[in-house]
Motif scaffolding. Structure first.
Motif, mmCIF file in Angstrom:
data_model
loop_
_atom_site.group_PDB
_atom_site.id
_atom_site.type_symbol
_atom_site.label_atom_id
_atom_site.label_comp_id
_atom_site.label_asym_id
_atom_site.label_seq_id
_atom_site.Cartn_x
_atom_site.Cartn_y
_atom_site.Cartn_z
ATOM 1 N N LYS A 477 2.434 10.752 -14.588
ATOM 2 C CA LYS A 477 3.755 10.938 -15.204
ATOM 3 C C LYS A 477 4.407 12.228 -14.736
ATOM 4 O O LYS A 477 5.590 12.272 -14.415
ATOM 5 N N LEU A 478 3.584 13.289 -14.708
ATOM 6 C CA LEU A 478 4.121 14.583 -14.297
ATOM 7 C C LEU A 478 4.622 14.533 -12.860
ATOM 8 O O LEU A 478 5.677 15.071 -12.536
ATOM 9 N N VAL A 479 3.839 13.872 -12.034
ATOM 10 C CA VAL A 479 4.225 13.793 -10.624
ATOM 11 C C VAL A 479 5.520 13.000 -10.481
ATOM 12 O O VAL A 479 6.412 13.356 -9.708
ATOM 13 N N ASN A 501 -1.425 8.176 5.697
ATOM 14 C CA ASN A 501 -2.544 7.608 4.952
ATOM 15 C C ASN A 501 -2.782 8.330 3.639
ATOM 16 O O ASN A 501 -3.047 7.701 2.617
ATOM 17 N N MET A 502 -2.667 9.646 3.690
ATOM 18 C CA MET A 502 -2.855 10.417 2.453
ATOM 19 C C MET A 502 -1.837 9.990 1.402
ATOM 20 O O MET A 502 -2.195 9.682 0.267
ATOM 21 N N ALA A 503 -0.588 9.996 1.813
ATOM 22 C CA ALA A 503 0.468 9.675 0.852
ATOM 23 C C ALA A 503 0.352 8.237 0.354
ATOM 24 O O ALA A 503 0.417 7.980 -0.855
ATOM 25 N N ASN A 504 0.165 7.333 1.282
ATOM 26 C CA ASN A 504 0.043 5.932 0.875
ATOM 27 C C ASN A 504 -1.144 5.731 -0.059
ATOM 28 O O ASN A 504 -1.071 4.993 -1.039
ATOM 29 N N GLY A 505 -2.221 6.412 0.258
ATOM 30 C CA GLY A 505 -3.418 6.301 -0.564
ATOM 31 C C GLY A 505 -3.159 6.726 -1.996
ATOM 32 O O GLY A 505 -3.566 6.055 -2.946
ATOM 33 N N LEU A 506 -2.467 7.834 -2.137
ATOM 34 C CA LEU A 506 -2.189 8.317 -3.486
ATOM 35 C C LEU A 506 -1.260 7.370 -4.227
ATOM 36 O O LEU A 506 -1.471 7.059 -5.406
ATOM 37 N N VAL A 507 -0.249 6.909 -3.525
ATOM 38 C CA VAL A 507 0.701 6.020 -4.187
ATOM 39 C C VAL A 507 0.002 4.727 -4.593
ATOM 40 O O VAL A 507 0.162 4.244 -5.711
ATOM 41 N N ASP A 508 -0.786 4.188 -3.695
ATOM 42 C CA ASP A 508 -1.483 2.945 -4.025
ATOM 43 C C ASP A 508 -2.444 3.124 -5.190
ATOM 44 O O ASP A 508 -2.563 2.262 -6.054
ATOM 45 N N LYS A 509 -3.115 4.255 -5.180
ATOM 46 C CA LYS A 509 -4.137 4.438 -6.208
ATOM 47 C C LYS A 509 -3.553 4.747 -7.577
ATOM 48 O O LYS A 509 -4.012 4.227 -8.575
ATOM 49 N N TYR A 510 -2.538 5.579 -7.601
ATOM 50 C CA TYR A 510 -2.059 6.037 -8.902
ATOM 51 C C TYR A 510 -0.756 5.400 -9.354
ATOM 52 O O TYR A 510 -0.384 5.538 -10.519
ATOM 53 N N PHE A 511 -0.056 4.761 -8.434
ATOM 54 C CA PHE A 511 1.210 4.151 -8.831
ATOM 55 C C PHE A 511 1.229 2.701 -8.415
ATOM 56 O O PHE A 511 2.195 2.205 -7.861
ATOM 57 N N GLY A 512 0.130 2.050 -8.713
ATOM 58 C CA GLY A 512 0.023 0.646 -8.333
ATOM 59 C C GLY A 512 0.905 -0.242 -9.173
ATOM 60 O O GLY A 512 1.777 0.217 -9.915
ATOM 61 N N GLU A 513 0.645 -1.516 -9.066
ATOM 62 C CA GLU A 513 1.519 -2.502 -9.706
ATOM 63 C C GLU A 513 1.643 -2.336 -11.198
ATOM 64 O O GLU A 513 2.683 -2.582 -11.785
ATOM 65 N N ASP A 514 0.546 -1.916 -11.808
ATOM 66 C CA ASP A 514 0.582 -1.881 -13.263
ATOM 67 C C ASP A 514 0.946 -0.507 -13.792
ATOM 68 O O ASP A 514 0.764 -0.198 -14.957
ATOM 69 N N GLY A 516 2.814 2.223 -15.453
ATOM 70 C CA GLY A 516 3.941 2.321 -16.374
ATOM 71 C C GLY A 516 4.164 1.095 -17.215
ATOM 72 O O GLY A 516 5.139 1.007 -17.943
ATOM 73 N N ILE A 517 3.242 0.137 -17.132
ATOM 74 C CA ILE A 517 3.500 -1.103 -17.878
ATOM 75 C C ILE A 517 3.337 -0.902 -19.376
ATOM 76 O O ILE A 517 4.082 -1.453 -20.168
ATOM 77 N N ASP A 518 2.387 -0.071 -19.759
ATOM 78 C CA ASP A 518 2.240 0.083 -21.213
ATOM 79 C C ASP A 518 3.090 1.184 -21.782
ATOM 80 O O ASP A 518 2.589 2.055 -22.455
#
Lengths: 519, 247
Positions: A477-479, A501-514, A516-518
């Protein structure tokens, strides 16, 4: 501007190629900081315009912007001065010596008049062999001094001009000896300092001809301008990249003692040159660094940093401190122990540098702090609880880019525990949480956005720490709040694969499909 | 909730490690300090004015500071890192007004718009035309489906296998909430119409969606350049854009 017509009548053969170039050069000078002036300012060589003995008979020119005519005149006068010298040298018998000294003096005046002495003209007229002759053993002090002075200024210019001094080197070195009068020795040291400042090749020649020991000895006394010139010349001589000279220097009897003595007591100008010697000793020679760290030098450096406000002195003193911290783990592990007085002293002077107006001091102080922060947990705690952190946080958002990068290193190092084997280092949650709460994340995200690879890498690495380490899953959330996702997504079309790869990795890991859903 | 997190990159991320950094004396790191040394030493002898010093420092700084834009295919030379931000904002933030995704070139943006928001495009795909263009400018090849193009990018142009043109941007929180609301609202209607939202797109989903088109948000009303929050504006030439300009 009348370029050729009047000149072509007056030009004599020697100057046909020299004159034009010189004229052009002088014209450019009058406009902005011309290229040649820039180069001459930046060089590690120094022109001698007022003699070592404070010789006052040369009025230093008010304005160095010589017109074309004056330039031609100077070249012509120089050529004839060299001719004069030639005949004076050939002279025998009574009055010959005075004739020589007069001719030398005239040439020396011409070579000291302006910022751009007529070196080319002098060389073309054949000055060097004559000057070498004037350096022969048994010559009067006056003669030696004038000849060395001429050579000093010839060596202060362009590379090829400095190289022209090769034939004179053995004699210049010889006159450094303890039998020489001080002004003569000093002037020779100055000339050699210019030669050493030219480059590695000439440095190696000087070292192989034995220039180091006599120069080192000249640095031992307590007083006199000779000590200062010798220290400067030595700093040029040992600056490498080969560490041999630095190692050799620290081994010379009395040198370490002299260094400490001067750092402790000398007037600022001398302490400055000695500090530069320490800079090169500590940057190049592990052997020298080891010796220095075990001496009092760190304490003396701290005291100088605390007491002085002269930028000229602070730069090499700070850098010496930095090199000693970076170059030998003994420094942080054994000398700068957290809780010891000296450690507090170091942090205090580093804070002083961070507060200064000078870019170089801020940047290099942050660098030193980052290396101390790369030490043990106690070191990190020590810095974390010091005055440095609020300053660093402010600098992270307001300072110029190169300073921000160094500050980033400090803050990041405060948040991770010392590397222990494989795998990711542990976080120091307390530091991370506090720094993030005090607003450092936006500064790091800014670095992610930068075009500088190293900075972007730092930014991404810190972002990872936040994503991973903030408690209660607050990280993502902070990011996001700081537009971090946006900043990282830029890397999809970035040419650097690692960053991508670094950036994509972080986005995939922490901002995946789900993500913010809850909510 | 219990989605499998992608650990693909975990082991290869270069985590922050705190290490001591040492520099050689001739390292560029020290060059501004070295410059100061020489300037200060010659200041008196050569009568250096304040102006000249600033000029000199700037000149040396700029030499060191110039940088090339790292966005693929751009390579523009920028005189400073500050310039990079301006350059990026002006040239590489083409954003889609429908879904707010941002692309670094207008060509990629228009490809996205066709592929994600254009029903005509989908119709042609359904009829078997090769509509998916290669993303590399100048290549010219077209493919009948997304996967085929993807494979081509990997095989021919050495794109990383993780590269995924569709699944690129992650919409802002506002947009996500809006999406969720929409999904709930449309649940009663065609459930599949929400599949037009590119988030959950699959190839099959696309094809089936085409046959159940709703007209709500399927055609791009306009394309805007500039940052995301400029969404909704019609094309604004750079010279008139707000922030850094005078008027």
């Amino acid at each position: 501007m009348a370029d050729d017509s009047p000149a072509s009548h007056r030009r004599d053969p020697i100057k046909s190629s020299v004159g034009n170039v010189a004229a052009q050069r002088r014209r450019q000078n009058a406009v902005t900081v011309g290229k040649e002036r820039r180069e001459s300012l930046v060089r590690a060589k120094r022109l001698c315009r007022v003699g070592a003995t404070g010789d006052g008979d040369v009025p230093v020119e008010e304005s160095d912007m010589i017109t074309d005519e004056e330039g031609f005149l100077l070249d012509a006068q120089t050529s004839s001065a060299v001719e004069e010298l030639k005949s004076a040298v050939a002279c025998q018998g009574k009055g010959a010596m005075q004739k020589r000294v007069n001719a030398l003096r005239e040439l020396r005046r011409l070579l000291s008049k302006s910022e751009f002495p007529p070196v080319e003209a002098a060389l073309k007229a054949g000055a060097i062999p004559l000057l070498v002759q004037c350096l022969s053993f048994g010559s009067s002090d006056e003669q030696l001094l004038e000849a060395a002075w001429c050579l000093t200024n010839i060596a202060a210019g362009k590379p090829e001009e400095t190289k022209a001094l090769l034939p004179a080197l053995p004699l210049l070195i010889a006159h450094l000896g303890e039998k020489s009068s001080l002004p003569v020795a000093e002037q020779c040291a100055w000339a050699l300092g210019n030669v050493a400042g030219e480059g590695e090749e000439l440095r190696n020649v000087l070292l192989s001809q034995g220039a180091l020991p006599p120069l080192a000895r000249m640095m031992l006394p307590n007083k006199g301008s000779t000590v200062r010139t010798a220290a400067w010349a030595l700093s040029n001589l040992i600056k490498g990249p080969d560490p041999k000279a630095a190692t050799e220097l620290i081994k010379v009897d009395g040198v370490l003692d002299a260094i400490l003595r001067h750092l402790r007591k000398a007037y600022e100008e001398l302490a400055t040159e000695v500090a530069w010697v320490v800079v090169y000793l500590s940057a190049l020679s592990n052997f020298a660094t080891g010796i220095l760290v075990k001496s009092d030098v760190l304490q003396l450096l701290v005291e100088r940093l605390a007491a002085s406000n002269s930028l000229q002195l602070l730069i090499p003193v700070l850098r010496s401190l930095g090199n000693l911290v970076a170059g030998d783990s003994h420094t942080t592990s054994t000398v700068l122990v957290p809780g010891h007085e000296i450690t507090d002293g170091v942090v205090k002077v580093l804070v002083k540098c961070l507060k200064s107006d000078h870019r170089v001091l801020k940047k290099e102080a942050a660098w030193v702090l980052s290396n101390i922060a790369a030490g043990s947990i106690e070191h990190k705690q020590c810095i974390y609880s010091s005055e440095a952190v609020p300053l660093l946080l402010r600098l992270l958002s307001t300072a110029p880019f190169d300073i921000r990068k160094e500050v980033a290193y400090v803050l990041g190092n405060l948040c991770v525990a010392p590397t222990a084997g494989e795998g990711k280092p542990n976080l120091i949650e307390e530091h991370l949480v506090s720094l993030v709460q005090r607003g450092c994340l936006s500064g790091f995200i800014d670095l992610v956005r930068s075009a500088d690879i190293e900075a972007a890498r730092l930014g991404l690495q810190f972002t990872e720490l936040v994503l991973r380490g903030m408690p209660n899953g607050e990280g993502p959330k902070l990011v996001e709040q700081e537009d971090g996702i946006d900043a990282m997504e830029r890397y999809q079309f970035h040419e650097n694969e690692d960053l991508r790869n670094m950036a994509n990795g972080l986005v995939d890991k922490y901002f995946g499909e789900d993500y913010g859903i809850d909510e | 909730m219990a989605m499998v997190v992608d650990y693909k990159h975990e082991s290869s991320f270069p985590y922050w490690t705190s290490v001591c950094r040492r520099f050689e004396p001739d390292s560029p790191f020290f060059s501004s300090g070295n410059l100061e040394r020489e300037l200060l030493a010659k200041q008196v002898a050569l009568d250096l004015t304040e102006d000249e010093r600033n000029q000199l420092e700037k000149m040396i700084d700029n030499d060191a500071r110039s940088v090339f834009c790292p966005i693929v295919g751009c390579g523009a030379r920028l005189t400073s890192l500050e310039d990079f931000e301006d350059h990026y904002a002006a040239r590489h933030t083409a954003s889609c007004s429908v879904c707010s995704r941002v692309y670094p070139t207008s060509r990629l943006l228009s490809i996205h718009v066709s592929e994600a928001h254009d029903s005509f495009f989908q119709a042609k795909v359904a009829r078997g035309y090769a509509m998916y263009e290669c993303l590399v400018e100048g290549c010219g090849l077209k493919f009948k489906n997304y996967k085929g193009r993807q494979q081509h990018l990997v095989d021919k142009h050495k794109f990383p296998t993780s590269f995924d043109f569709f699944n690129k941007a992650h919409p802002s929180k506002k947009k996500r909430l809006k999406n969720q609301q929409k999904r709930r609202m449309h649940k009663k209607d065609e459930e599949t119409s929400s599949k037009m939202e590119v988030e959950n797109e699959t190839i099959d989903g696309l094809v089936s969606a085409v046959s159940k088109l709703s007209t709500s948000d399927s055609s791009p009303s306009n394309i805007s350049f500039g940052r995301r929050n400029a969404r909704g504006l019609t094309f604004v030439p750079r010279s008139i854009q707000p922030p850094r300009e005078k008027k």
